[in-house]
Design an enzyme around this catalytic site. Structure first.
Site, PDB file in Angstrom:
ATOM      1  N   CYS A 199     -84.358   7.730  33.038  1.00  0.00           N
ATOM      2  CA  CYS A 199     -83.106   7.977  32.315  1.00  0.00           C
ATOM      3  C   CYS A 199     -82.991   9.440  31.902  1.00  0.00           C
ATOM      4  CB  CYS A 199     -83.004   7.086  31.077  1.00  0.00           C
ATOM      5  SG  CYS A 199     -82.921   5.332  31.476  1.00  0.00           S
ATOM      6  N   CYS A 245     -87.277   5.445  28.705  1.00  0.00           N
ATOM      7  CA  CYS A 245     -87.267   5.361  30.165  1.00  0.00           C
ATOM      8  C   CYS A 245     -87.252   6.750  30.796  1.00  0.00           C
ATOM      9  CB  CYS A 245     -86.044   4.534  30.577  1.00  0.00           C
ATOM     10  SG  CYS A 245     -85.246   4.997  32.098  1.00  0.00           S
TER      11      CYS A 245
END
Ligand SMILES: [Zn+2]
Length: 151
Positions: free
Chosen positions: A79, A76
């Site tokens: 993230c 991600c």
């Protein structure tokens, strides 16, 4: 406003919140309500800590301090920008708010139990219950403001 000089630790026996003055944090404390010992070691544990499905209940729901759990995944992109923000908060919040990280790929049970559909997500647990859910990436200042009541 929270005092800078005291910690607030939940008694795991009766649930009462105890104020522990900073200068007494290294001593054995007793719960003001039930008189059982309150474990102050949690104040000194390093963080962020890595949380898994196996130890979620013990680490997070059983935490004597409020617990911020960061749900993330290696694939991600948001993230990657959020992780340093979490690391910085973990440092600032030490002794007041426990901070942990949970990899949703490796720990699908906890993610599905709390219906975490996307990453990054932040769930805050207090007194063993879900208190707050924050979905999506955010900056350090935003996160600090949202967590102010715990700090
Ligand atoms: Zn107690």
């Amino acid at each position: 406003m929270a005092s800078e000089s005291a910690f607030k630790i939940r008694c795991l026996a009766c649930g009462a919140k105890n104020r522990i003055p900073q200068e007494k944090a290294h001593l054995t404390a007793k719960c003001g309500r039930c008189k059982r010992p309150v474990d102050t070691r949690v104040l000194f544990l390093p963080q962020p800590e890595v949380v898994s499905d196996a130890d979620f209940e013990r680490q997070v729901l059983g935490s004597p301090l409020p617990f911020l759990l960061y749900f993330w995944a290696p694939w991600c992109p948001s993230c990657r920008s959020m992780s340093p923000v979490i690391d910085a908060l973990a440092k600032t919040a030490k002794g007041r708010l426990r901070v942990g990280k949970l990899n949703v790929d490796q720990n699908p049970q906890t993610a599905s139990r709390y219906r975490v559909m996307s990453v990054p997500s932040i769930l805050v647990f207090d007194n063993g219950r879900l208190a707050e859910t924050l979905v999506g990436a955010m900056g350090s200042q935003d996160l600090m403001m949202k967590m102010a009541r715990y700090l």
